[in-house]
Design an enzyme around this catalytic site. Structure first.
Site, short mmCIF file in Angstrom:
data_model
loop_
_atom_site.label_atom_id
_atom_site.label_comp_id
_atom_site.label_asym_id
_atom_site.label_seq_id
_atom_site.Cartn_x
_atom_site.Cartn_y
_atom_site.Cartn_z
CG HIS A 363 -1.92 -1.05 1.30
ND1 HIS A 363 -3.20 -0.90 0.86
CD2 HIS A 363 -1.81 -2.32 1.74
CE1 HIS A 363 -3.86 -2.02 1.07
NE2 HIS A 363 -3.05 -2.89 1.59
CE LYS A 554 -6.07 13.78 0.45
NZ LYS A 554 -5.96 12.76 -0.61
NE ARG A 555 -2.90 10.11 10.23
CZ ARG A 555 -2.49 9.23 11.16
NH1 ARG A 555 -3.20 8.13 11.38
NH2 ARG A 555 -1.39 9.40 11.85
CE LYS A 560 -1.66 10.69 3.17
NZ LYS A 560 -2.51 9.86 2.30
CB THR A 664 -9.83 4.99 -0.66
OG1 THR A 664 -9.28 5.38 0.58
CG2 THR A 664 -9.17 3.71 -1.13
CE LYS A 668 -13.68 5.99 1.32
NZ LYS A 668 -12.75 6.04 2.50
#
Ligand SMILES: CCc1ccc([C@H](C)CC(=O)N[C@@H]2O[C@H](CO)[C@@H](O)[C@H](O)[C@H]2O)cc1
Length: 819
Positions: A363, A554-555, A560, A664, A668
Site C-alpha cells: 500500500h 486525509k492524514r 499529500k 480512496t 468517495k
C-alpha cells in the site's frame, strides 16, 4: 429442538418495539421511562443484532459444512466506522426502527449519535480493509477478517491554540454491543526463549522452540453483514491477556504491583493502535502485536475452522490469506513453523503449501514506510522464526544464483536480510518471496512497484506481480452517507446500483437534463446545509451558505501536500488584501481541512498549527468575510467523512506524482458528485481516464517529470525567486501575519519549503494556481459544473470495492471461492 436458530423478531414496527423493550428491560435492566440515551442505544444495537443473528448462524453453518475456499484477510487495522446505521441498512430496518423508536418517544438520530466509532485504524489501509470485508459479505464470498481488538484506537484529536493534542480513544468505555467475546476459544501465544534440536522417532533431526513467556489471545467476533442477502461474515479481533492473570503468592506477600505485572505486561500487547501511518518506529511492542494476532489467527483457523481431520496438504485449496501490507507477514514463517516443527512436514512440502496460501498487497511507495525489523530484536522475540527466515532466504538466493549465475550483487540486493545500516529483515522481501501473488493498489503504483520498489523480484517472477485498483463500498459512502443522492439515483435508474455500481452509467444522459441537474444541485446544497449545522454545533464554526466547498481531508503528511493547499488559500487572500484583485472578482470559497498527524511527526504538527493560524486570521478578516473561509474541524474520522464528503464541490487530491499509492477518498468524492483537482498520482489517473479530461482539473508534474527534476537536482529557492506571486504568498506567511506577528511560529514550515521542499510544492505551485483558476471559471457556470458533477458520479462505478473484490478473486484468489 430445531437445529436452526429460533425465529428472529418480526420485521414489523410492533415486532421491533417488542424486541427493543425486551432488550431494554431484560438486557439493559431498565424501564423505558428511566432509561438513558446510552441504555436505549445499547438496547437498539442489540435489537438489530437479533435480526442479523439468524443470517450469521446460517452463514457459519454453511461455511463449516461446505468446502468453499475461504479468504482470510489479515490486517493490523480495520477502520470500521459506526455500526448501527450500516446494520439497519443491511437488514433494511431503517424505516421500521425509526418508527418504532418514535412510538417509544425516542429520536433515533440521538441514538445513532451515541455510538463511538471503533477507530481501529489510521487511514487508507484500515478503511480499505473495512470496505473489502463489507463487499465480500455482500458478494457472499466466504471471508474471515482477522485483526487486533485495540483497547484504545486512533487517538482523539483536539486543538489547543491551534495545536494538535492527542486524547486516548476509550471507545469501549460506554459498552460495545457489536462484539461477541469467545474466551472459550482462547489461544496461547509464545514469545522469547530459544530453540533446540531434537531427533524424532523417524530419526529425523527436528527443531523445537522453547519459549520464554506467553500470553493468551481472546477472540472478539464482529458481524460483517452483507447487503440484504442474509449473509453475515465474521471479523475476529484478538485481545491479549495474561496466562496467569494474578500471582496470589506475590500478592499475599503485599507486593501488589508485581502481582499484577504479568497482567499489565500481557494486556499491553493489544492496548493501543500505533498512530503512525507511514514511518514505522520499529518498536518491540509493535512486532509483538503483529505476531500476536497472526499466531492467534493461524492457530484458530487450523484448530477451529478447518474440519478436525483436515489434510493440511490441501490447505491452499481451502484458504488464501491476504496480507494487508507487511504488518502480518510474520504469518509466513509462522505457518512454516506449524507445518515443520509441529505437524512434522518436511521443509519443501511445507514451503510449497505455505507460498500458495499467502498473497501480499503493498500500500505504499515511500521507502521509509517499508517495514524492516532488526535481526537482534526478531531473534530475541521470535528466535525460531528468525531461523526459518534465514532458511527461506538461503534457499531462495540459491534459486536466484542458479537463475543469474555469477551475479552476486543481484543475490545480495534480493536478500531478505539487509546488512546495512544494521542486520535487519526486509519484510516486503519476505512477503514477496513467500506469496503466490503481489499486488499494488492502483495501476501507476503497481507499475512503480515492478519498476522501482521490487524490480529484481519483478524481473525474476514477473507473473507474480499484478494490480488491483482500490475501491470503496457504495453502501456506506453513498447509500448511508448521502441518502438524498441515493434516493435521486434510485428514483431515476432503480436501486440495483447499490450492489452493481456500474449501473450508475445509466445516469449519464441525465447530465443533459436541466430538471435532473436542478434536483442534483439541490441535493448538494442540502448536504452542505446539513454539514454547516453539524460544524456549527460540533466545532462552533459558522460558515457561509453559498460558497464552493473546497475539501482536503486525509492524514497529514508532507507528500499529500496540505502546504500546497495552504499556499493557494494565502495567495487568494493576498490578492485581496494587496488590492490586486477586487473582492467581488473572487469566487466565494470555503476551504475545509481534516487531518490527524502521527504524534511523533513534528513537522506535520507544525503544518496543522499553521493551517489553524491562517484559518483564524482569514475568518476574522472583514475584507474577505463571507468570501474566503477556512474550517479545520478536529478529529477527522469515518463519521465526519460521511458528513463532509456528500457536501463537497471540489475534491483536493494534490499529492506529488509517484507518492500516493492509490487514495480512496478521491473515489468517495467523485461518487458523491464532487469534481477533482489533482495530479496524475495513484488512482487519480484512473479517475481522470474514466470521468474524462473535461471533468477533472489536472495539474502538476507527472511521475517521470518528478523523477527527472529529482535527478537533475531540485532547488526550491529557484522557484521562490522566479515567481512573484509565490514570493508574495510565502513572504506573507513568513512575516508572521498569521501568527500574531511572530515569525518564529511559521518559520519551520516556511524554511522547510524554501530550502528543502522534499515533495516539490514550489515546483507545482504555478500549475496548481492555473488549475484553480480553471476551477473558478467552471464554478461560475453552475449548469456546466453540475453537468460535470453528474458525469463524475455516472462514470465512477468502477471504484466500487465490489469490483476490487472481483479482481482479487480473478487475479489473486484464482479458483474463486464463489461456485
Ligand atoms: C508505521 C507503519 C505503517 C506503514 C504504512 C502504513 C499504511 C500502508 C499506510 C496507508 O494507509 N497507505 C495507504 O493505503 C491506502 C489503501 O490502499 C491507499 O489508498 C493510500 O494511497 C496509501 O497511502 C501503515 C503503517
Amino acid at each position: 429442538l430445531a437445529a436452526g436458530p429460533v425465529e428472529p423478531p418480526a420485521s414489523t414496527v410492533e415486532g421491533f418495539i417488542e424486541a427493543f423493550l425486551r432488550e431494554l428491560n431484560y438486557g439493559q435492566g431498565v424501564l423505558l421511562s428511566r432509561s438513558t440515551i446510552n441504555d436505549q442505544y445499547l438496547a437498539l444495537a442489540r435489537t438489530v443484532r437479533e435480526y442479523l443473528m439468524a443470517g450469521w448462524l446460517e452463514t457459519g453453518a454453511l461455511r463449516r459444512e461446505g468446502d468453499r475456499k475461504i479468504v482470510g484477510y489479515l490486517s493490523a487495522e480495520y477502520l470500521l466506522g459506526r455500526q448501527l446505521g450500516n446494520a439497519l441498512l443491511a437488514t433494511n430496518l431503517q424505516d421500521i426502527a425509526e418508527e418504532a423508536m418514535r412510538r417509544c418517544g425516542i429520536d433515533i438520530a440521538a441514538l445513532r449519535a451515541q455510538e463511538i466509532e471503533p477507530g481501529l485504524g489510521n487511514g487508507g489501509l484500515g478503511r480499505l480493509a473495512a470496505c473489502f470485508v463489507d463487499s465480500l459479505a455482500t458478494m457472499d464470498v466466504p471471508c474471515i477478517g482477522y485483526g487486533i481488538r485495540y483497547e484504545y484506537g486512533i487517538f482523539r484529536q483536539t486543538f489547543e491554540n491551534g495545536r494538535q493534542v492527542e486524547v486516548p480513544d476509550s471507545w469501549l468505555a460506554l459498552g460495545s454491543p457489536w462484539e461477541f467475546p469467545h474466551p472459550e476459544r482462547q489461544v496461547r501465544v509464545d514469545f522469547g526463549g530459544h530453540t533446540e534440536k531434537w531427533t524424532d522417532d523417524q530419526g529425523r533431526e527436528r527443531t523445537r522452540w522453547v519459549p520464554g513467556w506467553n500470553v493468551l489471545g481472546i477472540p472478539y467476533h464482529h458481524m460483517v453483514p452483507g447487503f440484504r442477502n442474509g449473509t453475515v461474515n465474521t471479523l475476529r479481533l484478538w485481545s491479549a491477556k495474561a496466562t496467569q492473570a494474578f500471582d496470589l503468592q506475590i500478592f499475599n506477600s503485599g507486593d501488589y504491583a508485581t502481582a499484577v505485572r504479568a497482567q499489565t505486561f500481557a494486556e499491553n500487547i493489544s492496548k493501543v493502535l500505533y498512530p503512525e501511518d507511514s514511518t514505522p518506529q520499529g518498536k518491540e511492542l509493535r512486532l509483538q502485536q503483529q505476531y500476536f494476532f497472526v499466531a492467534c489467527s493461524l492457530h484458530d483457523f487450523i484448530a477451529n475452522t478447518l474440519p478436525k481431520d483436515f489434510d493440511l496438504r490441501q490447505l491452499p485449496e481451502r484458504i488464501i490469506f491476504q496480507l494487508n501490507d507487511t504488518h502480518p507477514v510474520i504469518a509466513i514463517p509462522e505457518l512454516m513453523r506449524i507445518l515443520v516443527d509441529i505437524k512434522g512436514f518436511d521443509w519443501d512440502e511445507a514451503w510449497d503449501i505455505t507460498r500458495r496460501c499467502f498473497a501480499y498487497t503493498c500500500h505504499t511507495l515511500l521507502p521509509e514506510a517499508l517495514e524492516v525489523w532488526s535481526v537482534e530484536l526478531l531473534g530475541r522475540l521470535l528466535p525460531r522464526h528468525l531461523e526459518i527466515i534465514y532458511q527461506i532466504n538461503e534457499l531462495f538466493l540459491e534459486e536466484v544464483r542458479q537463475a543469474f549465475p555469477g551475479d552476486e550483487m543481484r543475490a545480495r540486493r534480493m536478500s531478505i536480510i539487509a546488512e546495512h545500516p544494521e542486520r535487519s529483515v526486509r519484510m516486503a522481501y519476505l512477503a514477496t518471496i513467500g506469496s503466490a501473488k503481489v499486488n499494488g493498489v492502483a495501476e501507476l503504483q503497481s507499475q512503480l512497484l515492478r519498476d522501482k520498489v521490487l524490480p529484481d523480484f519483478s524481473e525474476y517472477e514477473p507473473a507474480k506481480f499484478t494490480n488491483v485498483t482500490n475501491g470503496v463500498t457504495p453502501r456506506r459512502f453513498i447509500y448511508l452517507a448521502n441518502r438524498r443522492l441515493s434516493n435521486l439515483i434510485t428514483d431515476t435508474i432503480g436501486s440495483e446500483w447499490v450492489t452493481d455500481l456500474d449501473r450508475l452509467r445509466e445516469l449519464e444522459p441525465y447530465a443533459d437534463d436541466a430538471g435532473f441537474r436542478a434536483e442534483f444541485a439541490a441535493v448538494k446544497q442540502a448536504n452542505k446545509e446539513r454539514l454547516f449545522r453539524l460544524l456549527s454545533v460540533r466545532d462552533g464554526l459558522e460558515l457561509p451558505q453559498h460558497a464552493m466547498l473546497d475539501v482536503l481531508v486525509k492524514r497529514l503528511h508532507e507528500y499529500k501536500r496540505q502546504t500546497l493547499k495552504l499556499l493557494h488559500i494565502v495567495s487568494l487572500y493576498e490578492d485581496v488584501i494587496s488590492g490586486t484583485v477586487a473582492i467581488d472578482q473572487v469566487v466565494p470559497r470555503t476551504f475545509i481541512f481534516g487531518a490527524k498527524a502521527a504524534p511523533g511527526y513534528h513537522l506535520a504538527k507544525e503544518i496543522i498549527f499553521l493551517i489553524n493560524s491562517v484559518a483564524a486570521t482569514i475568518n476574522a478578516d472583514e475584507r474577505v468575510k463571507g468570501v474566503l473561509s477556512v474550517a479545520f474541524p478536529a478529529n477527522y474520522n469515518v463519521t465526519l467523512a460521511e458528513k463532509i464528503i456528500p457536501a463537497a464541490d471540489l475534491s483536493e487530491q494534490i499529492s506529488l506524482a509517484g507518492k500516493e499509492a492509490s487514495g480512496t477518498g478521491n473515489m468517495k468524492f467523485a461518487l458523491n458528485g464532487a469534481l477533482t483537482i489533482g495530479t496524475d498520482d495513484g488512482a487519480n489517473v484512473e479517475i481522470r481516464q474514466l470521468v474524462g479530461d473535461d471533468n477533472f482539473f489536472l495539474f502538476g508534474m507527472t511521475e517521470p517529470e518528478v523523477e527527472a527534476l529529482h535527478a537533475r537536482g531540485y532547488n526550491p529557492a529557484e522557484y521562490y525567486e522566479s515567481n512573484d506571486k509565490l514570493q508574495r504568498t510565502i513572504n506573507l506567511i513568513a512575516s508572521g501575519h498569521f501568527t500574531d506577528g511572530d515569525r518564529a511560529l511559521s518559520a519551520q514550515v516556511v524554511d522547510n519549503l524554501v530550502t528543502q521542499d522534499p515533495f516539490m510544492v514550489l515546483a507545482d505551485f504555478q500549475s496548481y494556481l492555473d488549475a484553480q483558476a480553471r476551477v473558478d471559471a467552471a464554478y461560475r457556470d453552475p449548469e456546466r459544473w453540475t453537468r460535470s458533477a453528474i458525469l463524475n458520479v455516472a462514470r465512477s462505478g468502477f471504484f466500487s470495492s465490489d469490483r476490487s473484490m472481483r479482481d482479487y478473486l480473478d487475479r489473486i484468489w484464482l479458483s474463486s471461492p464463489v461456485e
